[in-house]
Write an enzyme that holds these catalytic residues in place. Structure first.
Site, PDB file in Angstrom:
ATOM      1  N   LYS A  42       0.822  -1.198   0.000  1.00 26.08           N
ATOM      2  CA  LYS A  42       0.000   0.000   0.000  1.00 26.08           C
ATOM      3  C   LYS A  42       0.859   1.252   0.000  1.00 26.08           C
ATOM      4  CE  LYS A  42      -3.127  -2.390   3.147  1.00 26.08           C
ATOM      5  NZ  LYS A  42      -3.453  -2.516   4.564  1.00 26.08           N
ATOM      6  N   GLU A  98       7.733   2.430  -6.138  1.00 29.87           N
ATOM      7  CA  GLU A  98       7.826   2.010  -4.743  1.00 29.87           C
ATOM      8  C   GLU A  98       8.006   3.229  -3.835  1.00 29.87           C
ATOM      9  OE1 GLU A  98       7.333   0.130  -2.485  1.00 29.87           O
ATOM     10  OE2 GLU A  98       8.343  -1.793  -2.561  1.00 29.87           O
ATOM     11  N   ASP A 102      14.761  -0.248   1.566  1.00 30.84           N
ATOM     12  CA  ASP A 102      15.420  -0.266   2.868  1.00 30.84           C
ATOM     13  C   ASP A 102      16.417  -1.431   2.861  1.00 30.84           C
ATOM     14  OD1 ASP A 102      16.014  -0.448   5.589  1.00 30.84           O
ATOM     15  OD2 ASP A 102      14.051   0.193   6.226  1.00 30.84           O
ATOM     16  N   LYS A 130      17.016   4.224   1.517  1.00 31.70           N
ATOM     17  CA  LYS A 130      17.696   4.201   2.820  1.00 31.70           C
ATOM     18  C   LYS A 130      18.850   3.209   2.718  1.00 31.70           C
ATOM     19  CE  LYS A 130      14.809   3.732   6.538  1.00 31.70           C
ATOM     20  NZ  LYS A 130      14.182   2.969   7.658  1.00 31.70           N
ATOM     21  N   ARG A 164      -0.150   6.823   7.355  1.00 33.63           N
ATOM     22  CA  ARG A 164       0.004   6.904   5.895  1.00 33.63           C
ATOM     23  C   ARG A 164      -0.539   8.219   5.349  1.00 33.63           C
ATOM     24  NH1 ARG A 164       1.321   1.661   3.952  1.00 33.63           N
ATOM     25  NH2 ARG A 164       0.313  -0.063   5.039  1.00 33.63           N
TER      26      ARG A 164
HETATM   27  C1  PRP Z   1       7.454  -1.619   2.864  1.00 34.26           C
HETATM   28  C2  PRP Z   1       7.655  -0.650   1.708  1.00 34.26           C
HETATM   29  C3  PRP Z   1       8.467  -1.452   0.715  1.00 34.26           C
HETATM   30  C4  PRP Z   1       9.279  -2.353   1.608  1.00 34.26           C
HETATM   31  C5  PRP Z   1      10.693  -1.840   1.659  1.00 34.26           C
HETATM   32  O1  PRP Z   1       6.380  -2.453   2.582  1.00 34.26           O
HETATM   33  O2  PRP Z   1       6.428  -0.224   1.176  1.00 34.26           O
HETATM   34  O3  PRP Z   1       7.648  -2.227  -0.127  1.00 34.26           O
HETATM   35  O4  PRP Z   1       8.668  -2.325   2.908  1.00 34.26           O
HETATM   36  O5  PRP Z   1      11.483  -2.536   2.573  1.00 34.26           O
HETATM   37  P1  PRP Z   1      12.703  -3.498   2.211  1.00 34.26           P
HETATM   38  O6  PRP Z   1      13.578  -2.766   1.243  1.00 34.26           O
HETATM   39  O7  PRP Z   1      13.368  -3.702   3.549  1.00 34.26           O
HETATM   40  O8  PRP Z   1      12.164  -4.785   1.667  1.00 34.26           O
HETATM   41  P2  PRP Z   1       5.463  -3.196   3.689  1.00 34.26           P
HETATM   42  O9  PRP Z   1       5.788  -4.658   3.671  1.00 34.26           O
HETATM   43  O10 PRP Z   1       5.582  -2.486   4.993  1.00 34.26           O
HETATM   44  O11 PRP Z   1       4.005  -3.020   3.075  1.00 34.26           O
HETATM   45  P3  PRP Z   1       3.146  -1.672   2.831  1.00 34.26           P
HETATM   46  O12 PRP Z   1       3.689  -1.021   1.567  1.00 34.26           O
HETATM   47  O13 PRP Z   1       1.751  -2.173   2.649  1.00 34.26           O
HETATM   48  O14 PRP Z   1       3.300  -0.772   4.031  1.00 34.26           O
HETATM   49  C1  7HP Z   2       9.831  -0.188   5.370  1.00 37.94           C
HETATM   50  C2  7HP Z   2       9.369   0.961   5.990  1.00 37.94           C
HETATM   51  N1  7HP Z   2       8.117   1.412   6.255  1.00 37.94           N
HETATM   52  C3  7HP Z   2       8.014   2.589   6.862  1.00 37.94           C
HETATM   53  N2  7HP Z   2       9.081   3.313   7.249  1.00 37.94           N
HETATM   54  C4  7HP Z   2      10.330   2.907   7.001  1.00 37.94           C
HETATM   55  O1  7HP Z   2      11.387   3.648   7.396  1.00 37.94           O
HETATM   56  C5  7HP Z   2      10.502   1.676   6.355  1.00 37.94           C
HETATM   57  N3  7HP Z   2      11.593   0.971   5.971  1.00 37.94           N
HETATM   58  N4  7HP Z   2      11.168  -0.140   5.372  1.00 37.94           N
END
Ligand code: PRP
Ligand code: 7HP
Length: 182
Positions: A42, A98, A102, A130, A164
């Protein structure tokens, strides 16, 4: 400012200015390519909605939902597809949209997964990078902002599905997630 936010990292005006620049760059790079933009739900929903309105060439939109964070601040490391694309991307120019890279596990999984569907091209546009937390080496093709190694929320990004809706991106107070663990 919301009471759970320690500081604003990127205010609404700064975000909008950069999203406009990204839209203008994508309009140049994808002229005559009729790309399909894939919003990763999302978190990227708000970025996608703003970005497409700054793209002046025809694009199509599709949506995928992925989850790896559950309700915490650390990735589980296990990426799951919760909702797949509606249409085939074979021979299409594809741009993943995206909110954040991270650890890199989600985007790396997505690039592998979508590449196997034989698109004409595949790139990624991320609002936030990040780099301090990478578990797989990865650089997105388009990056809005590089940010420090802090947990951020707002403009689509959540903690436990909250925040959000904030129009800015802020650092969440550590006590918010520390209290949740007690
Ligand atoms: C979050 C964000 C990215 C992912 C990044 O998704 O939206 O898709 O984490 O992190 P990474 O590089 O460590 O994999 P989340 O699983 O929280 O779902 P959301 O988008 O529904 O919040
Ligand atoms: C996922 C994510 N979601 C919210 N805030 C951050 O800093 C995040 N890193 N990876």
């Amino acid at each position: 400012m919301h009471e759970d936010i320690a500081k604003v990292l990127l205010d609404a005006h700064t975000i909008q200015r950069r999203v406009r620049e990204l839209g203008e760059q994508l309009s140049r790079d994808y002229a005559d390519k009729n790309p399909v933009l894939i919003c990763i739900l999302k978190g990227a929903a708000i970025f996608m909605a703003d970005l497409v309105r700054h793209i002046s060439v025809p694009v199509r939109m599709d949506f995928m939902a992925i989850s790896s964070y559950g309700s915490g601040v650390r990735t589980s490391g296990v990426v799951r597809i919760l909702k797949d694309l509606d249409s085939s991307i074979e021979r299409q120019h594809v741009l993943i949209v995206e909110d954040i890279v991270d650890s890199g596990l989600t985007l790396s999984y997505l690039l592998d997964n979508l590449q196997s569907r034989q698109p004409a091209s595949l790139r990624a546009c991320v609002l936030l990078d990040k780099p301090g937390q990478r578990r797989v080496p990865l650089k997105a093709d388009y990056v809005g902002f590089e940010i420090p190694d802090e947990f951020v929320v707002g403009y689509g990004l959540d903690y436990a599905e909250n925040y959000r809706h904030l129009p800015y991106i802020g650092v969440l107070k550590a006590e918010v997630y520390e209290n949740a663990r007690k």
